[in-house]
Design an enzyme around this catalytic site. Structure first.
Site, PDB file in Angstrom:
ATOM      1  N   CYS A  68      47.062  42.228  42.025  1.00  0.00           N
ATOM      2  CA  CYS A  68      45.635  42.384  42.737  1.00  0.00           C
ATOM      3  C   CYS A  68      44.879  42.724  41.639  1.00  0.00           C
ATOM      4  O   CYS A  68      44.956  43.814  40.685  1.00  0.00           O
ATOM      5  CB  CYS A  68      45.529  43.346  43.641  1.00  0.00           C
ATOM      6  SG  CYS A  68      46.918  42.980  45.017  1.00  0.00           S
ATOM      7  N   CYS A  69      43.716  42.263  41.570  1.00  0.00           N
ATOM      8  CA  CYS A  69      42.313  42.678  40.661  1.00  0.00           C
ATOM      9  C   CYS A  69      41.140  42.402  41.548  1.00  0.00           C
ATOM     10  O   CYS A  69      41.313  41.971  42.731  1.00  0.00           O
ATOM     11  CB  CYS A  69      42.247  41.794  39.200  1.00  0.00           C
ATOM     12  SG  CYS A  69      42.236  39.991  39.638  1.00  0.00           S
ATOM     13  N   GLY A  70      40.057  42.191  40.767  1.00  0.00           N
ATOM     14  CA  GLY A  70      38.590  41.998  41.649  1.00  0.00           C
ATOM     15  C   GLY A  70      38.663  40.706  42.457  1.00  0.00           C
ATOM     16  O   GLY A  70      38.341  40.543  43.430  1.00  0.00           O
TER      17      GLY A  70
END
Length: 163
Positions: A68-70
């Site tokens: 998960c990232c932005g």
């Protein structure tokens, strides 16, 4: 099933929701990446987290990886640089199922700025529950591995086919 899960700072809240979902399902995991108790200079950027998880899949330490990232985009790009790893950015159930069934994607990426935690849990469930169907997709996945070998001289043959 052995899962590695990781996030950078923007992806951390979503990763936490997905980590809790893994716990609810009784799925063992290794959690890497951003930790709110560390000082900023010790926080990893998304490429380093993506690499850690993808390499765990490549080595066979993990059957699946979740990143998960932005937006999920940077994590997918990074994970797909690791030979033998197929990462898919999915924010809907159909894409998550097809990522597994048609593409044998061992890594799922999502963006905390794109999908809410409740919807992400449903996508995660669909991806976890789906399996590679083989059939007409098998030669295509094999061709992807051939292209990887042609382009990068990958170590794909040295690693097991995760999935």
């Amino acid at each position: 099933m052995r899962v590695w899960i990781g996030a950078d700072e923007p992806g951390y809240p979503l990763k936490e929701a997905l980590r809790k979902r893994l716990e609810e399902r009784g799925i063992a995991y290794v959690d890497v990446g951003y930790r709110p108790d560390r000082p900023p200079e010790e926080q990893p950027d998304y490429p380093d987290v993506g690499l850690l998880v993808a390499q765990a899949v490549q080595r066979g330490e993990a059957d699946r990886g979740i990143l998960c990232c932005g937006t999920g985009i940077g994590m997918a790009i990074t994970a797909n640089k690791v030979p033998g790893v197929r990462a898919a950015l999915c924010h809907d159930v159909y894409s998550a199922q097809r990522a597994r069934m048609s593409n044998d994607a061992q890594v799922l990426t999502m963006g905390a700025r794109v999908i809410g935690p409740e919807a992400a849990k449903v996508v995660l469930d669909a991806w976890i529950d789906a399996e590679f169907a083989g059939g007409a997709s098998a030669p295509k996945v094999a061709r992807v591995a051939e292209i990887e070998q042609e382009q990068w001289g990958s170590r794909s043959e040295e690693t097991r086919r995760p999935g």
